[in-house]
Write an enzyme that holds these catalytic residues in place. Structure first.
Site, PDB file in Angstrom:
ATOM      1  N   ASP A 154      39.338  19.653  26.097  1.00 18.22           N
ATOM      2  CA  ASP A 154      38.644  20.811  25.541  1.00 18.22           C
ATOM      3  C   ASP A 154      39.399  21.375  24.338  1.00 18.22           C
ATOM      4  OD1 ASP A 154      40.804  21.686  27.061  1.00 18.22           O
ATOM      5  OD2 ASP A 154      39.619  22.832  28.480  1.00 18.22           O
TER       6      ASP A 154
ATOM      7  N   ASP B 276      39.350  30.798  38.624  1.00 21.56           N
ATOM      8  CA  ASP B 276      37.931  30.931  39.008  1.00 21.56           C
ATOM      9  C   ASP B 276      37.292  29.572  39.306  1.00 21.56           C
ATOM     10  OD1 ASP B 276      37.773  29.794  36.501  1.00 21.56           O
ATOM     11  OD2 ASP B 276      36.555  31.385  35.604  1.00 21.56           O
TER      12      ASP B 276
ATOM     13  N   HIS C   3      37.371  26.840  37.345  1.00 19.57           N
ATOM     14  CA  HIS C   3      36.897  26.016  36.237  1.00 19.57           C
ATOM     15  C   HIS C   3      37.772  24.780  36.058  1.00 19.57           C
ATOM     16  CE1 HIS C   3      39.557  28.577  33.439  1.00 19.57           C
ATOM     17  NE2 HIS C   3      39.941  27.347  33.155  1.00 19.57           N
TER      18      HIS C   3
ATOM     19  N   GLU D 188      33.108  26.756  32.992  1.00 16.56           N
ATOM     20  CA  GLU D 188      33.201  28.001  33.751  1.00 16.56           C
ATOM     21  C   GLU D 188      32.188  27.995  34.901  1.00 16.56           C
ATOM     22  OE1 GLU D 188      35.585  29.853  33.378  1.00 16.56           O
ATOM     23  OE2 GLU D 188      35.983  30.537  31.335  1.00 16.56           O
TER      24      GLU D 188
HETATM   25  C1  GLP Z   1      42.719  26.485  30.763  1.00 14.69           C
HETATM   26  C2  GLP Z   1      42.353  25.056  30.397  1.00 14.69           C
HETATM   27  C3  GLP Z   1      42.190  24.175  31.598  1.00 14.69           C
HETATM   28  C4  GLP Z   1      43.367  24.414  32.536  1.00 14.69           C
HETATM   29  C5  GLP Z   1      43.333  25.823  33.047  1.00 14.69           C
HETATM   30  C6  GLP Z   1      44.469  26.116  34.018  1.00 14.69           C
HETATM   31  O1  GLP Z   1      41.677  27.369  30.781  1.00 14.69           O
HETATM   32  N1  GLP Z   1      41.178  24.947  29.587  1.00 14.69           N
HETATM   33  O2  GLP Z   1      42.101  22.817  31.206  1.00 14.69           O
HETATM   34  O3  GLP Z   1      43.276  23.517  33.613  1.00 14.69           O
HETATM   35  O4  GLP Z   1      43.428  26.707  31.964  1.00 14.69           O
HETATM   36  O5  GLP Z   1      45.649  26.338  33.306  1.00 14.69           O
HETATM   37  P1  GLP Z   1      47.094  26.324  33.929  1.00 14.69           P
HETATM   38  O6  GLP Z   1      47.388  24.889  34.235  1.00 14.69           O
HETATM   39  O7  GLP Z   1      47.991  26.853  32.851  1.00 14.69           O
HETATM   40  O8  GLP Z   1      47.048  27.178  35.121  1.00 14.69           O
END
Ligand code: GLP
Length: 261
Positions: free
Chosen positions: A67, A136, A138, A143
């Site tokens: 993304d 949440d 995602h 989302e």
């Molecule tokens: C972001 C990214 C995701 C990631 C998520 C969790 O929103 N777009 O790809 O998995 O956050 O992040 P973290 O691994 O820092 O908890």
């Protein structure tokens, strides 16, 4: 779905790095799916160590990002292209020209999403996709409410995700872009092996839903239940709300060592 509860984050990172190493030894041109965020950082550290020690090369591998934010200035230090360069690409021997992400500054974003899908398909699809999970539920930036059949497209971030990600933007949720481009859940499900990593109590509910909840667009990560080869690595805090915790531990302990993830 395989659930591995790993008290030691280094051990979890080593397990995932082993899976990547096995894949790349079998096919040096393997296609990796890369995730940003804190969850895969241990894996990236371990890959960097192995490449530095000369026991692993990613020199012919290719990679796709999940993304990207829309509208951050090119080269912004929080664009996912910059983040992955810092966290992984600059530390291993991946060819930067073989690491692709959707362009959040493209003039035609709809066309960009379609072209990104074509690029992934043109590379033969993703062999191993690393994933984190949002609080949440995602995955990538899909989302809650995202179609489980969705493809790469423009999405609006929830205020919760912008709040969660504000730590990368000086603590200001309003500085986090409102829109993003993200691989869809349908796109992600086409990768041949999904490896999701989650740590900490803030992920416990998302992990409970993803492993034991009903499949639902309200918790996008539950889509992993539809995949024939999904591995979920969690620390004890992230696993704390799982009902069948003991069974996962027992199953993993009884697994023959040669089997890998
Ligand atoms: C972001 C990214 C995701 C990631 C998520 C969790 O929103 N777009 O790809 O998995 O956050 O992040 P973290 O691994 O820092 O908890």
């Amino acid at each position: 779905m395989e659930v591995v509860i790993c008290p030691d984050p280094d051990a979890a990172a080593a397990l995932v790095a082993d899976a990547i190493e096995r894949l790349v030894r079998g096919n040096p041109e393997a296609v990796l799916g890369l995730a940003t965020g804190s969850s895969p950082l241990g894996v990236y550290d371990e890959l960097a160590r192995r490449v530095r020690d000369g026991t692993l090369t990613l020199g012919r591998a290719r990679a796709f990002l999940l993304d990207e934010y829309v509208g951050l200035p090119r080269g912004h230090d929080q664009s996912y292209r910059s983040v992955i360069h810092r966290d992984l690409v600059s530390r291993v021997d991946l060819d930067p020209a073989h690491v692709l992400g959707p362009d959040g500054n493209a003039t035609d974003l709809v066309r960009e999403c379609a072209a990104y899908e074509e690029a992934i398909a043109g590379a033969g699809g993703v062999d191993l996709q690393l994933l984190g999970v949002g609080t949440d539920g995602h995955i990538a930036f899909n989302e809650p409410g995202s179609s489980l059949a969705s493809r790469t497209r423009i999405k609006t971030l929830t205020s919760r995700t912008r709040q969660d990600n504000a730590r990368f933007f000086g603590g200001d949720p309003d500085a986090v872009p409102r829109h993003c481009l993200t691989q869809g859940i349908g796109t992600i499900l086409e990768a041949r092996h999904l490896v999701l990593i989650a740590a900490g109590g803030s992920k416990a509910e998302a992990v409970r839903q993803l492993v034991e909840g009903p499949v639902s667009a309200s918790w996008p990560a539950t889509a992993l239940q539809l995949h024939p080869h999904a591995t979920v690595l969690v620390d004890p805090e992230a696993a704390s709300r799982l009902d069948r915790r003991d069974h996962y531990v027992e199953t993993y302990e009884a697994k023959p060592e040669w089997q890998g993830l």
